[in-house]
Design a protein around this motif. Structure first.
Motif, PDB file in Angstrom:
ATOM      1  N   ASP A  27       0.833  -1.208   0.000  1.00  0.00           N
ATOM      2  CA  ASP A  27       0.000   0.000   0.000  1.00  0.00           C
ATOM      3  C   ASP A  27       0.864   1.253   0.000  1.00  0.00           C
ATOM      4  O   ASP A  27       0.564   2.230  -0.698  1.00  0.00           O
ATOM      5  N   ALA A  28       1.933   1.237   0.791  1.00  0.00           N
ATOM      6  CA  ALA A  28       2.840   2.391   0.848  1.00  0.00           C
ATOM      7  C   ALA A  28       3.502   2.617  -0.504  1.00  0.00           C
ATOM      8  O   ALA A  28       3.655   3.764  -0.946  1.00  0.00           O
ATOM      9  N   ARG A  29       3.890   1.544  -1.182  1.00  0.00           N
ATOM     10  CA  ARG A  29       4.490   1.675  -2.515  1.00  0.00           C
ATOM     11  C   ARG A  29       3.495   2.279  -3.506  1.00  0.00           C
ATOM     12  O   ARG A  29       3.844   3.155  -4.302  1.00  0.00           O
ATOM     13  N   LYS A  30       2.245   1.789  -3.450  1.00  0.00           N
ATOM     14  CA  LYS A  30       1.214   2.327  -4.345  1.00  0.00           C
ATOM     15  C   LYS A  30       0.977   3.807  -4.055  1.00  0.00           C
ATOM     16  O   LYS A  30       0.854   4.617  -4.974  1.00  0.00           O
ATOM     17  N   THR A  31       0.908   4.149  -2.770  1.00  0.00           N
ATOM     18  CA  THR A  31       0.702   5.543  -2.381  1.00  0.00           C
ATOM     19  C   THR A  31       1.871   6.401  -2.841  1.00  0.00           C
ATOM     20  O   THR A  31       1.680   7.496  -3.371  1.00  0.00           O
ATOM     21  N   SER A  32       3.075   5.895  -2.669  1.00  0.00           N
ATOM     22  CA  SER A  32       4.263   6.623  -3.089  1.00  0.00           C
ATOM     23  C   SER A  32       4.256   6.853  -4.600  1.00  0.00           C
ATOM     24  O   SER A  32       4.555   7.947  -5.074  1.00  0.00           O
ATOM     25  N   LYS A  33       3.893   5.832  -5.361  1.00  0.00           N
ATOM     26  CA  LYS A  33       3.821   5.962  -6.819  1.00  0.00           C
ATOM     27  C   LYS A  33       2.743   6.968  -7.205  1.00  0.00           C
ATOM     28  O   LYS A  33       2.952   7.814  -8.082  1.00  0.00           O
ATOM     29  N   ALA A  34       1.581   6.889  -6.530  1.00  0.00           N
ATOM     30  CA  ALA A  34       0.497   7.835  -6.818  1.00  0.00           C
ATOM     31  C   ALA A  34       0.936   9.265  -6.516  1.00  0.00           C
ATOM     32  O   ALA A  34       0.641  10.181  -7.287  1.00  0.00           O
ATOM     33  N   LEU A  35       1.659   9.458  -5.412  1.00  0.00           N
ATOM     34  CA  LEU A  35       2.153  10.792  -5.077  1.00  0.00           C
ATOM     35  C   LEU A  35       3.170  11.283  -6.107  1.00  0.00           C
ATOM     36  O   LEU A  35       3.140  12.450  -6.512  1.00  0.00           O
ATOM     37  N   ALA A  36       4.058  10.387  -6.522  1.00  0.00           N
ATOM     38  CA  ALA A  36       5.050  10.761  -7.538  1.00  0.00           C
ATOM     39  C   ALA A  36       4.349  11.145  -8.841  1.00  0.00           C
ATOM     40  O   ALA A  36       4.712  12.145  -9.481  1.00  0.00           O
ATOM     41  N   ASP A  37       3.328  10.376  -9.232  1.00  0.00           N
ATOM     42  CA  ASP A  37       2.567  10.709 -10.446  1.00  0.00           C
ATOM     43  C   ASP A  37       1.854  12.045 -10.295  1.00  0.00           C
ATOM     44  O   ASP A  37       1.811  12.848 -11.231  1.00  0.00           O
ATOM     45  N   ALA A  38       1.283  12.285  -9.115  1.00  0.00           N
ATOM     46  CA  ALA A  38       0.582  13.548  -8.861  1.00  0.00           C
ATOM     47  C   ALA A  38       1.548  14.729  -8.932  1.00  0.00           C
ATOM     48  O   ALA A  38       1.228  15.777  -9.503  1.00  0.00           O
ATOM     49  N   ILE A  39       2.742  14.553  -8.380  1.00  0.00           N
ATOM     50  CA  ILE A  39       3.752  15.626  -8.421  1.00  0.00           C
ATOM     51  C   ILE A  39       4.178  15.883  -9.861  1.00  0.00           C
ATOM     52  O   ILE A  39       4.305  17.037 -10.285  1.00  0.00           O
ATOM     53  N   LEU A  40       4.376  14.822 -10.622  1.00  0.00           N
ATOM     54  CA  LEU A  40       4.745  14.964 -12.035  1.00  0.00           C
ATOM     55  C   LEU A  40       3.648  15.705 -12.802  1.00  0.00           C
ATOM     56  O   LEU A  40       3.924  16.625 -13.572  1.00  0.00           O
ATOM     57  N   LEU A  41       2.403  15.325 -12.569  1.00  0.00           N
ATOM     58  CA  LEU A  41       1.275  15.983 -13.224  1.00  0.00           C
ATOM     59  C   LEU A  41       1.190  17.445 -12.823  1.00  0.00           C
ATOM     60  O   LEU A  41       0.953  18.322 -13.664  1.00  0.00           O
ATOM     61  N   LYS A  42       1.407  17.723 -11.541  1.00  0.00           N
ATOM     62  CA  LYS A  42       1.388  19.112 -11.063  1.00  0.00           C
ATOM     63  C   LYS A  42       2.476  19.923 -11.753  1.00  0.00           C
ATOM     64  O   LYS A  42       2.238  21.034 -12.216  1.00  0.00           O
ATOM     65  N   ASP A  43       3.666  19.342 -11.874  1.00  0.00           N
ATOM     66  CA  ASP A  43       4.772  20.034 -12.542  1.00  0.00           C
ATOM     67  C   ASP A  43       4.452  20.289 -14.009  1.00  0.00           C
ATOM     68  O   ASP A  43       4.742  21.366 -14.541  1.00  0.00           O
ATOM     69  N   GLU A  44       3.857  19.297 -14.675  1.00  0.00           N
ATOM     70  CA  GLU A  44       3.486  19.469 -16.082  1.00  0.00           C
ATOM     71  C   GLU A  44       2.432  20.566 -16.233  1.00  0.00           C
ATOM     72  O   GLU A  44       2.518  21.404 -17.131  1.00  0.00           O
ATOM     73  N   ASN A  45       1.435  20.561 -15.335  1.00  0.00           N
ATOM     74  CA  ASN A  45       0.397  21.597 -15.382  1.00  0.00           C
ATOM     75  C   ASN A  45       0.979  22.973 -15.106  1.00  0.00           C
ATOM     76  O   ASN A  45       0.601  23.951 -15.751  1.00  0.00           O
ATOM     77  N   PHE A  46       1.903  23.045 -14.156  1.00  0.00           N
ATOM     78  CA  PHE A  46       2.542  24.321 -13.840  1.00  0.00           C
ATOM     79  C   PHE A  46       3.315  24.842 -15.047  1.00  0.00           C
ATOM     80  O   PHE A  46       3.222  26.019 -15.396  1.00  0.00           O
ATOM     81  N   ALA A  47       4.062  23.944 -15.700  1.00  0.00           N
ATOM     82  CA  ALA A  47       4.821  24.345 -16.890  1.00  0.00           C
ATOM     83  C   ALA A  47       3.870  24.816 -17.991  1.00  0.00           C
ATOM     84  O   ALA A  47       4.140  25.818 -18.674  1.00  0.00           O
ATOM     85  N   SER A  48       2.763  24.107 -18.156  1.00  0.00           N
ATOM     86  CA  SER A  48       1.772  24.488 -19.169  1.00  0.00           C
ATOM     87  C   SER A  48       1.179  25.861 -18.853  1.00  0.00           C
ATOM     88  O   SER A  48       1.036  26.711 -19.742  1.00  0.00           O
ATOM     89  N   LEU A  49       0.829  26.072 -17.586  1.00  0.00           N
ATOM     90  CA  LEU A  49       0.279  27.373 -17.189  1.00  0.00           C
ATOM     91  C   LEU A  49       1.298  28.488 -17.387  1.00  0.00           C
ATOM     92  O   LEU A  49       0.950  29.597 -17.798  1.00  0.00           O
ATOM     93  N   LYS A  50       2.549  28.180 -17.111  1.00  0.00           N
ATOM     94  CA  LYS A  50       3.614  29.168 -17.289  1.00  0.00           C
ATOM     95  C   LYS A  50       3.739  29.550 -18.769  1.00  0.00           C
ATOM     96  O   LYS A  50       3.873  30.729 -19.104  1.00  0.00           O
ATOM     97  N   ARG A  51       3.683  28.508 -19.643  1.00  0.00           N
ATOM     98  CA  ARG A  51       3.750  28.782 -21.084  1.00  0.00           C
ATOM     99  C   ARG A  51       2.552  29.620 -21.527  1.00  0.00           C
ATOM    100  O   ARG A  51       2.686  30.572 -22.286  1.00  0.00           O
ATOM    101  N   ARG A  52       1.365  29.233 -21.027  1.00  0.00           N
ATOM    102  CA  ARG A  52       0.152  29.977 -21.398  1.00  0.00           C
ATOM    103  C   ARG A  52       0.228  31.414 -20.906  1.00  0.00           C
ATOM    104  O   ARG A  52      -0.196  32.336 -21.612  1.00  0.00           O
ATOM    105  N   ASN A  53       0.740  31.595 -19.693  1.00  0.00           N
ATOM    106  CA  ASN A  53       0.864  32.942 -19.156  1.00  0.00           C
ATOM    107  C   ASN A  53       1.808  33.771 -20.027  1.00  0.00           C
ATOM    108  O   ASN A  53       1.524  34.933 -20.320  1.00  0.00           O
ATOM    109  N   GLY A  54       2.917  33.161 -20.446  1.00  0.00           N
ATOM    110  CA  GLY A  54       3.847  33.856 -21.335  1.00  0.00           C
ATOM    111  C   GLY A  54       3.174  34.236 -22.640  1.00  0.00           C
ATOM    112  O   GLY A  54       3.361  35.356 -23.151  1.00  0.00           O
TER     113      GLY A  54
END
Length: 107
Positions: A27-54
């Motif tokens: 369960d901890a491994r699954k949670t860790s993977k889910a958190l890593a995926d969520a962080i990656l998605l957040k970073d991708e969304n942030f980069a996208s928003l940054k590009r859009r803002n530019g």
């Protein structure tokens, strides 16, 4: 025999605890993977928003430049319209000063 039963019961408890711990680790491994995926998605969304803002900043600047050009064009058109109105008034005055055929025939 009771000692054997006690040991067997103890082994079963350890097995159950081991199984429970193994499930917690999974369960901890699954949670860790889910958190890593969520962080990656957040970073991708942030980069996208940054590009859009530019892009939005660039478009806003372009819009302001276009607005300034439009205002300049409107001023130039107003100036030309004023000159045209003056020319029309002058032409109207000249037109009135030219004698018509009827005026010439009467004289």
């Amino acid at each position: 025999m009771t000692e054997y039963d006690d040991r067997l019961q103890e082994v079963e408890q350890y097995k159950a605890k081991f199984k429970e711990n193994k499930q917690l680790v999974n369960d901890a491994r699954k949670t860790s993977k889910a958190l890593a995926d969520a962080i990656l998605l957040k970073d991708e969304n942030f980069a996208s928003l940054k590009r859009r803002n530019g892009e939005n900043v660039r478009l806003k600047k372009q819009l302001e430049e276009t607005k300034e050009q439009l205002e300049t064009t409107i001023l130039e058109v107003s100036k030309v319209k004023g000159e045209l109105d003056s020319a029309l008034v002058e032409i109207s005055g000249l037109k009135m000063s030219i004698p018509t055929e009827k005026d010439v025939a009467v004289q």
